[in-house]
Design an enzyme around this catalytic site. Structure first.
Site, PDB file in Angstrom:
ATOM      1  N   ARG A  65       0.822  -1.213   0.000  1.00 21.35           N
ATOM      2  CA  ARG A  65       0.000   0.000   0.000  1.00 21.35           C
ATOM      3  C   ARG A  65       0.854   1.261   0.000  1.00 21.35           C
ATOM      4  O   ARG A  65       0.434   2.296  -0.503  1.00 21.35           O
ATOM      5  CB  ARG A  65      -0.991  -0.039   1.166  1.00 21.35           C
ATOM      6  CG  ARG A  65      -2.041  -1.137   0.983  1.00 21.35           C
ATOM      7  CD  ARG A  65      -2.915  -1.330   2.204  1.00 21.35           C
ATOM      8  NE  ARG A  65      -2.161  -1.664   3.392  1.00 21.35           N
ATOM      9  CZ  ARG A  65      -1.818  -2.902   3.777  1.00 21.35           C
ATOM     10  NH1 ARG A  65      -2.170  -3.924   3.046  1.00 21.35           N
ATOM     11  NH2 ARG A  65      -1.139  -3.102   4.873  1.00 21.35           N
ATOM     12  N   GLU A 102       3.728  -6.938  14.720  1.00 19.14           N
ATOM     13  CA  GLU A 102       2.808  -7.108  15.852  1.00 19.14           C
ATOM     14  C   GLU A 102       2.257  -8.525  15.860  1.00 19.14           C
ATOM     15  O   GLU A 102       1.879  -9.057  16.890  1.00 19.14           O
ATOM     16  CB  GLU A 102       1.673  -6.090  15.687  1.00 19.14           C
ATOM     17  CG  GLU A 102       0.958  -5.742  16.943  1.00 19.14           C
ATOM     18  CD  GLU A 102      -0.029  -4.604  16.753  1.00 19.14           C
ATOM     19  OE1 GLU A 102      -0.810  -4.386  17.686  1.00 19.14           O
ATOM     20  OE2 GLU A 102      -0.030  -3.956  15.697  1.00 19.14           O
TER      21      GLU A 102
END
Length: 180
Positions: A65, A102
């Protein structure tokens, strides 16, 4: 458009997906910005305004992105675009760095021939959370002798302390959001 109006437009354009890619994570989906031409145009206009007079020699964009924001910005600024891709996606000689996410581990790469020694790079990603991807991107650029002069993300999640982790390199975001 005033900054407050832009922030509201951008905030509304960002889709929130709870429990993706795993339980307990609130995913901020920037793909919905691309279906809102007004929000996308204002993102690009703000980015141009931020960087048109800064001493940047090239933009390094993080897959995937980040490519969508960095490509038109590089075009508008008339500077090269370097792609930072996931491991195994680039042919030829590459610089490589691994990092923790994460929710897992990853490795990124850039073509050795695309990084120029002594040049200043703006590194762009869609979202800055823990700073792991950007730290690895900096590592890749520095392997080639490049200098990361700034990090940019459309969205920042400040509660994850990315600015502290990425210091002393400056970090700019268009909007800060909370996972809570």
């Amino acid at each position: 458009m005033a900054t407050e109006q832009f922030d509201e437009l951008l905030n509304k354009a960002i889709r929130r997906v709870p429990n993706f890619p795993k339980e307990g994570i609130l995913f901020f989906d920037v793909t919905s910005i691309f279906t809102n031409p007004g929000a996308f145009k204002h993102c690009l206009d703000r980015m141009v305004e931020l960087y048109k007079s800064k001493p940047i020699d090239a933009i390094a964009a993080v897959e995937s992105r980040g490519f969508l924001f960095a490509s038109p910005l590089a075009d508008r600024l008339g500077i090269p675009l370097v792609l930072i891709r996931k491991k195994g996606k680039l042919p030829g000689d590459v610089y490589r760095a691994s990092y923790s996410l994460e929710y897992g581990e990853a490795t990124i790469e850039a073509h050795k021939s695309d990084i120029e020694k002594g040049k200043n790079y703006l590194v762009i990603d869609d979202l800055i959370a823990t700073g792991g991807t950007l730290t690895a991107s900096k590592n890749v650029i520095e392997q080639g002798g490049g200098i990361v002069s700034e990090f940019f993300g459309v969205i920042g999640i400040p509660e994850l302390n990315y600015k502290k982790k990425l210091a002393p390199v400056p970090v700019t975001t268009l909007i800060d959001l909370s996972e809570k």
